[in-house]
Design a protein around this motif. Structure first.
Motif, PDB file in Angstrom:
ATOM      1  N   THR A 180       0.845  -1.182   0.000  1.00  0.00           N
ATOM      2  CA  THR A 180       0.000   0.000   0.000  1.00  0.00           C
ATOM      3  C   THR A 180       0.883   1.236   0.000  1.00  0.00           C
ATOM      4  O   THR A 180       1.880   1.279   0.727  1.00  0.00           O
ATOM      5  N   PHE A 181       0.519   2.226  -0.799  1.00  0.00           N
ATOM      6  CA  PHE A 181       1.326   3.435  -0.928  1.00  0.00           C
ATOM      7  C   PHE A 181       0.482   4.670  -0.651  1.00  0.00           C
ATOM      8  O   PHE A 181      -0.735   4.662  -0.859  1.00  0.00           O
ATOM      9  N   VAL A 182       1.133   5.704  -0.170  1.00  0.00           N
ATOM     10  CA  VAL A 182       0.495   7.015  -0.064  1.00  0.00           C
ATOM     11  C   VAL A 182       1.368   8.016  -0.816  1.00  0.00           C
ATOM     12  O   VAL A 182       2.592   7.884  -0.830  1.00  0.00           O
ATOM     13  N   LYS A 183       0.727   8.981  -1.427  1.00  0.00           N
ATOM     14  CA  LYS A 183       1.464   9.982  -2.189  1.00  0.00           C
ATOM     15  C   LYS A 183       1.806  11.156  -1.301  1.00  0.00           C
ATOM     16  O   LYS A 183       0.982  11.616  -0.513  1.00  0.00           O
ATOM     17  N   SER A 184       3.031  11.627  -1.426  1.00  0.00           N
ATOM     18  CA  SER A 184       3.491  12.736  -0.604  1.00  0.00           C
ATOM     19  C   SER A 184       2.739  14.015  -0.963  1.00  0.00           C
ATOM     20  O   SER A 184       2.511  14.331  -2.134  1.00  0.00           O
ATOM     21  N   TYR A 185       2.359  14.750   0.089  1.00  0.00           N
ATOM     22  CA  TYR A 185       1.701  16.043  -0.109  1.00  0.00           C
ATOM     23  C   TYR A 185       2.727  17.158  -0.326  1.00  0.00           C
ATOM     24  O   TYR A 185       2.369  18.292  -0.647  1.00  0.00           O
ATOM     25  N   VAL A 186       3.998  16.847  -0.155  1.00  0.00           N
ATOM     26  CA  VAL A 186       5.038  17.869  -0.133  1.00  0.00           C
ATOM     27  C   VAL A 186       5.283  18.414  -1.543  1.00  0.00           C
ATOM     28  O   VAL A 186       5.585  17.665  -2.479  1.00  0.00           O
ATOM     29  N   LYS A 187       5.147  19.709  -1.673  1.00  0.00           N
ATOM     30  CA  LYS A 187       5.456  20.402  -2.922  1.00  0.00           C
ATOM     31  C   LYS A 187       6.848  21.012  -2.819  1.00  0.00           C
ATOM     32  O   LYS A 187       7.353  21.268  -1.728  1.00  0.00           O
ATOM     33  N   ALA A 188       7.446  21.274  -3.971  1.00  0.00           N
ATOM     34  CA  ALA A 188       8.796  21.821  -3.982  1.00  0.00           C
ATOM     35  C   ALA A 188       8.871  23.149  -3.233  1.00  0.00           C
ATOM     36  O   ALA A 188       9.862  23.437  -2.557  1.00  0.00           O
ATOM     37  N   LYS A 189       7.814  23.939  -3.303  1.00  0.00           N
ATOM     38  CA  LYS A 189       7.834  25.246  -2.635  1.00  0.00           C
ATOM     39  C   LYS A 189       7.783  25.100  -1.110  1.00  0.00           C
ATOM     40  O   LYS A 189       8.014  26.089  -0.396  1.00  0.00           O
ATOM     41  N   MET A 190       7.479  23.897  -0.611  1.00  0.00           N
ATOM     42  CA  MET A 190       7.512  23.644   0.834  1.00  0.00           C
ATOM     43  C   MET A 190       8.884  23.168   1.282  1.00  0.00           C
ATOM     44  O   MET A 190       9.128  23.003   2.487  1.00  0.00           O
ATOM     45  N   ASP A 204      12.672  16.716 -11.948  1.00  0.00           N
ATOM     46  CA  ASP A 204      13.511  15.512 -11.818  1.00  0.00           C
ATOM     47  C   ASP A 204      12.644  14.261 -11.938  1.00  0.00           C
ATOM     48  O   ASP A 204      11.848  13.950 -11.054  1.00  0.00           O
ATOM     49  N   PRO A 205      12.807  13.491 -13.023  1.00  0.00           N
ATOM     50  CA  PRO A 205      11.961  12.300 -13.214  1.00  0.00           C
ATOM     51  C   PRO A 205      12.306  11.152 -12.267  1.00  0.00           C
ATOM     52  O   PRO A 205      11.533  10.200 -12.133  1.00  0.00           O
ATOM     53  N   LYS A 206      13.449  11.223 -11.617  1.00  0.00           N
ATOM     54  CA  LYS A 206      13.861  10.136 -10.724  1.00  0.00           C
ATOM     55  C   LYS A 206      13.349  10.313  -9.297  1.00  0.00           C
ATOM     56  O   LYS A 206      13.571   9.447  -8.456  1.00  0.00           O
ATOM     57  N   ILE A 207      12.694  11.416  -9.025  1.00  0.00           N
ATOM     58  CA  ILE A 207      12.130  11.618  -7.699  1.00  0.00           C
ATOM     59  C   ILE A 207      10.774  10.935  -7.637  1.00  0.00           C
ATOM     60  O   ILE A 207       9.875  11.237  -8.427  1.00  0.00           O
ATOM     61  N   ALA A 208      10.644   9.995  -6.721  1.00  0.00           N
ATOM     62  CA  ALA A 208       9.393   9.239  -6.567  1.00  0.00           C
ATOM     63  C   ALA A 208       8.545   9.897  -5.489  1.00  0.00           C
ATOM     64  O   ALA A 208       8.999  10.080  -4.363  1.00  0.00           O
ATOM     65  N   LYS A 209       7.314  10.248  -5.821  1.00  0.00           N
ATOM     66  CA  LYS A 209       6.468  10.996  -4.879  1.00  0.00           C
ATOM     67  C   LYS A 209       5.700  10.101  -3.916  1.00  0.00           C
ATOM     68  O   LYS A 209       5.103  10.600  -2.969  1.00  0.00           O
ATOM     69  N   ALA A 210       5.703   8.792  -4.138  1.00  0.00           N
ATOM     70  CA  ALA A 210       4.949   7.880  -3.264  1.00  0.00           C
ATOM     71  C   ALA A 210       5.890   7.209  -2.269  1.00  0.00           C
ATOM     72  O   ALA A 210       7.094   7.064  -2.520  1.00  0.00           O
ATOM     73  N   ILE A 211       5.310   6.792  -1.144  1.00  0.00           N
ATOM     74  CA  ILE A 211       6.055   6.036  -0.147  1.00  0.00           C
ATOM     75  C   ILE A 211       5.163   4.916   0.371  1.00  0.00           C
ATOM     76  O   ILE A 211       3.950   5.097   0.529  1.00  0.00           O
ATOM     77  N   ALA A 212       5.742   3.752   0.587  1.00  0.00           N
ATOM     78  CA  ALA A 212       4.968   2.607   1.060  1.00  0.00           C
ATOM     79  C   ALA A 212       4.526   2.837   2.502  1.00  0.00           C
ATOM     80  O   ALA A 212       5.256   3.406   3.315  1.00  0.00           O
ATOM     81  N   VAL A 213       3.333   2.373   2.833  1.00  0.00           N
ATOM     82  CA  VAL A 213       2.786   2.564   4.176  1.00  0.00           C
ATOM     83  C   VAL A 213       3.652   1.862   5.219  1.00  0.00           C
ATOM     84  O   VAL A 213       3.869   2.387   6.318  1.00  0.00           O
ATOM     85  N   ASN A 214       4.166   0.678   4.895  1.00  0.00           N
ATOM     86  CA  ASN A 214       4.988  -0.025   5.886  1.00  0.00           C
ATOM     87  C   ASN A 214       6.246   0.770   6.222  1.00  0.00           C
ATOM     88  O   ASN A 214       6.718   0.757   7.367  1.00  0.00           O
TER      89      ASN A 214
END
Length: 602
Positions: A180-190, A204-214
């Motif tokens: 299960t994944f959640v998408k980061s709410y963090v924007k670059a301006k934050m 940057d295409p290598k930056i992944a915005k999601a993180i696994a719940v575990n």
């Protein structure tokens, strides 16, 4: 492959000598090939800085930081964590947070072996999630680092959603083993006030915005553990914090810093900066702080805090004294523990495990053997349910993971000893406090064919009889059984046949004083063959240490009060006896460690 780093920016114009960049991979514990970068100055490097990126990012985000630092006599390394950048794996995912910590250990061990860099000559710079991962490694593995720089460590992520953590735990439980994944709410301006850096982050295409719940939950739990037990960390530390950080809690960082055990520590808070202090507008004060810390640490010889007398003063000694103090009779906490004890002694005894604990001690060999079996039993119908809850307690889950780590480490020690002595007929193993012998016998069985003989010793003849029966059931032969005192140094020094591998599991944790531990270790060092191996366990942290002390008896019939011995303290005792640590394994919760050391040859 070898590549040249981009031309230095104006910010790095102070460095006339360009850094060359190489890219490599290393093999982690599960066979995964992880990517890393290596920057070298033109002249041979006298210093080493190892960098760990924040969540979602990758080592490429450090290229401009390397340029801006302009370090002329420092080689730098930076990895891509699994699931990030050039490293394989589903983006933002790892099997567990503990797997990420073990990756850190494997990376540092690789750098020492492949690049010849001793940990005493390393400073580590870790950012955000990377900072918590590295701090967890330092807490549980106690490496002898020159210094540690933690930039905005994500000890407590600002999730902004009420009951987010309980909700994620429920979601994970409902989803079972499914990812299960959640998408980061963090924007670059934050992250930064610098428009160019924000644009670079967004592009940057290598930056992944999601993180696994575990991983998010593991990060939260690790942060709690680190704040609670920061006193165990003795490494000289610089913390860099953003005073206007929207992503992680500054208060959590202050709490961690205040409790940090290192006698050398600094906290720099940059009031107007956001989370990514390494890429903030006007980041020069941050870079100056990093350079200054590097200069300070490498200007001094590598030292570590003396912990051989930590049984007489310090934070674990103070905790032990407090646990031995009777609570006020009518205090809510005392009444709570009295009620819990009464429940355990009445209804709780319908659980076979609880009944066995009260009869023989919850730390006895028989209790641990029952926990290893992990088969719920009880009476009156409810007993089996209570026993299942008892066996699923976090501490007992950690014990079962320790058993697996013991299998792995004993097998590794046997293999190394066999390689060191190819002309010998077999490897002889000694367990000085084997209890019922289950973990040692299973480890020997797993390397069947290597040629292993063993001596199992214990103070209780009944435990040795149980061990003999286990050996018969496993068809493990060439094992002898002897009653013996694990703290009798002379007896250990003169044991025959001479052991090549010694095992001490679940013993030293039960005794608060260091003097008998050191004597036992010295006896083992004297009795082991030249270059022999020691497998030893530790318990640097436990989430239920007060509950155990207030409610459960030990095998000696007294309250089971533990003085936690940090990994750094335990390793110093091992080193003082004549060994050098090789490796440590730790469970997901940071409770139990299993370490391997080698006898230093004269």
């Amino acid at each position: 492959m070898n590549t040249l780093a981009p031309a230095p920016s104006n910010e790095a114009a102070r460095t006339a000598t360009p850094m060359s960049e190489q890219t490599w991979t290393f093999t982690s514990f599960d066979g995964t090939e992880l990517f890393y970068r290596h920057w070298q100055p033109a002249q041979p490097a006298k210093r080493t800085l190892v960098m760990f990126h924040r969540g979602h990012e990758h080592s490429g985000r450090f290229v401009d930081v390397v340029e801006a630092l302009g370090l002329k006599d420092t080689q730098l390394f930076a990895w891509d964590a699994r699931g990030h950048g050039e490293s394989p794996g589903e983006r933002g995912y790892a099997p567990s947070f503990g797997a990420m910590v073990r990756d850190v250990d494997m990376f540092i061990r690789h750098l020492t072996e492949a690049h010849g860099v001793a940990t005493e000559d390393m400073v580590i710079l870790a950012h955000s999630v990377g900072a918590v991962t590295v701090a967890s490694w330092v807490h549980s593995h106690a490496p002898r680092l020159r210094g540690l720089i933690l930039a905005t460590p994500a000890l407590r992520v600002r999730l902004y959603v009420p009951l987010a953590i309980p909700g994620l735990r429920l979601l994970q439980k409902l989803r079972g083993k499914r990812k299960t994944f959640v998408k980061s709410y963090v924007k670059a301006k934050m992250l930064t006030h610098d428009p160019a850096q924000a644009a670079s982050y967004d592009a940057d295409p290598k930056i992944a915005k999601a993180i696994a719940v575990n991983i998010l939950l593991g990060l939260h739990d690790a942060g709690s553990r680190l704040i609670d037990d920061a006193g165990a960390i003795q490494t000289p530390t610089l913390m860099l914090s953003g005073g206007s950080d929207y992503v992680v809690s500054l208060n959590a960082q202050r709490n961690f810093f205040d409790r940090l055990g290192s006698p050398t520590k600094k906290l720099r808070v940059f009031p107007k900066m956001y989370h990514d202090v390494l890429h903030e507008a006007d980041r020069e004060p941050v870079l100056d702080a990093i350079r200054g810390f590097l200069d300070e640490r490498f200007a001094q010889s590598a030292k570590e805090s003396a912990l051989l007398d930590a049984d007489e003063h310090g934070f674990t000694f103070n905790e032990y004294q407090w646990l031995n103090t009777q609570l006020p009779t009518l205090s809510p906490k005392n009444l709570f523990y009295l009620a819990q004890t009464a429940a355990l002694k009445t209804l709780g005894r319908t659980s076979r495990g609880v009944r066995l604990g009260f009869d023989t001690g919850f730390d006895s060999g028989k209790s641990l053997d029952y926990v290893y079996e992990n088969h719920a039993q009880g009476s009156l119908g409810i007993g089996r349910l209570l026993d299942r809850a008892y066996l699923d307690a976090l501490g007992w889950r950690g014990i079962r993971q320790r058993r697996l780590h013991l299998h792995e480490m004993i097998g590794h020690a046997i293999t190394l000893a066999a390689q060191d002595r190819p002309e010998e007929a077999n490897v002889h193993l000694l367990d000085i406090a084997a209890g019922c012998g289950r973990y040692t016998l299973e480890a020997i069985k797993a390397v069947e064919g290597t040629g292993v003989s063993a001596t199992l010793r214990d103070f209780d003849p009944a435990n040795l009889e149980d061990a003999r029966q286990h050996a018969e059931s496993l068809a493990v032969n060439d094992v002898s059984y002897e009653p013996g005192d694990a703290f009798d140094a002379a007896s250990l020094a003169g044991i025959t046949p001479t052991p090549d591998v010694a095992v001490v599991s679940g013993l030293y944790e039960l005794f608060p004083e260091n003097a008998p531990i050191l004597e036992s270790l010295k006896g083992l060092a004297a009795g082991l063959s030249a270059g022999g191996y020691l497998v030893y366990t530790g318990q640097p942290w436990h989430p239920q240490v007060e509950m155990i002390a207030r409610t459960l008896p030990s095998h000696r019939g007294q309250s089971w009060v533990m003085r936690r011995r940090t990994q750094a303290e335990l390793d110093q005792l091992v080193r003082a006896a004549g060994f050098e640590k090789v490796q440590t394994l730790v469970d997901e919760w940071g409770i139990f460690t299993v370490s391997l050391a080698r006898k230093v040859k004269p």
